[in-house]
Write an enzyme that holds these catalytic residues in place. Sequence first.
Site, short mmCIF file in Angstrom:
data_model
loop_
_atom_site.label_atom_id
_atom_site.label_comp_id
_atom_site.label_asym_id
_atom_site.label_seq_id
_atom_site.Cartn_x
_atom_site.Cartn_y
_atom_site.Cartn_z
N LYS A 232 30.31 18.78 27.56
CA LYS A 232 31.55 18.64 28.30
C LYS A 232 32.75 18.63 27.35
O LYS A 232 33.78 19.23 27.63
CB LYS A 232 31.53 17.35 29.13
CG LYS A 232 30.92 17.57 30.49
CD LYS A 232 30.68 16.27 31.19
CE LYS A 232 29.59 15.49 30.46
NZ LYS A 232 29.35 14.18 31.00
N LYS B 19 26.43 23.88 21.03
CA LYS B 19 25.61 23.25 22.06
C LYS B 19 26.44 23.03 23.32
O LYS B 19 27.62 22.71 23.23
CB LYS B 19 25.12 21.90 21.51
CG LYS B 19 24.10 21.22 22.38
CD LYS B 19 23.76 19.84 21.88
CE LYS B 19 23.22 19.05 23.07
NZ LYS B 19 22.91 17.67 22.75
N LYS C 85 29.68 10.06 16.14
CA LYS C 85 30.54 9.27 17.01
C LYS C 85 31.57 8.47 16.24
O LYS C 85 32.67 8.25 16.73
CB LYS C 85 29.70 8.36 17.92
CG LYS C 85 28.95 9.16 18.97
CD LYS C 85 28.59 8.33 20.18
CE LYS C 85 27.93 9.20 21.25
NZ LYS C 85 27.12 8.42 22.19
#
Length: 324
Positions: A194, A191, A111
């Site tokens: 979205k 994976k 992140k």
Amino acid sequence: MSRLFSGIQPSGELTIGNYLGAIRNWVSLLDQYSSIFCIVDLHAQTIQYEPQEMQDRILAAMAANMAAGLDPDRCIIFVQSHVVEHTELTWYLNTVTPMGDLGRMTQFKEKSQQHKENINVGLFSYPVLQSADILLYKADKVPVGEDQVQHIELSREVARRFNSRYGDVFPEPEALLSPTPRLMGLDGKNKMSKSMNNYIGLVEEPESIRKKLAGAMTDENRKRRTDPGNPDICNIFTLHKSFSSDEEVGMVDTECRRAGIGCVDCKKMLADNMLVELDPIRERYHDLQKDPDRLRHILQKGADQARPIAEETIREVRKAMGLR
Ligand code: TRP
């Protein structure tokens, strides 16, 4: 009954990866455990967001999870910020968590790569808030996807450090993996997510699901309909295992290997089976979304059920730590 806890990101649209990796497993565990689910709005604040969208995101997550089977009569479901003890316990746990442990977290590294302009202290301490969620309810089991196992390990470590410094307060929670902890996306390589735009939405319209499946990657080596395929490396086959009957899975396995079934028919069969399960979820979702007051009311009731448990733990923690 032992206690189960898990967190739900209020991130609008859910994918069938979220469904198979988490929600469907939670629903199957509801009656085995005393279960608590928390919509984690405080965690969502660690990434830049639009304040005026937050409440809609929370209600959408609530509607989707309820539609998929999280029955508020059989579990506690509430919003994290409605029980202020989560933030208080986070502070206490911050003081027993080494920075080095948090710097090693894969999710933090990812992140902070993705959001270089906003690497805030909250993002760094995210796993401590997650530990607080779990430990506040002294949960024994935490059903999560594979990507969260590291955070659950950390929460065990945090519990251990707290206990050894201040006395035995917290049990060490254990991760429970779902049968499909990690689902590949329609590209068959990454994976399902979205952000990669390789997903099928849990409440997506049927035509759109069919179209996406039709374009999904299969066994790359199978170029022609007459070539034999290898289901072991085909993501469509993985999805069959989640949505089709054992008989159908066996049939697809055999027929794919001997080129008896083509990818087009195989995908069509999958779409049909998938929609048998997803149609009612989508319909319930839209019904629930029509009555936001009802959702808010259920969430309020959930917070009222969670709060006394949290308050009791906080009293114990304060005492152990020599606070009032
Ligand atoms: N971090 C989890 C996720 O991204 C969500 C979460 C927050 C959670 N608190 C939790 C999961 C406590 C399990 C237990 O999916």
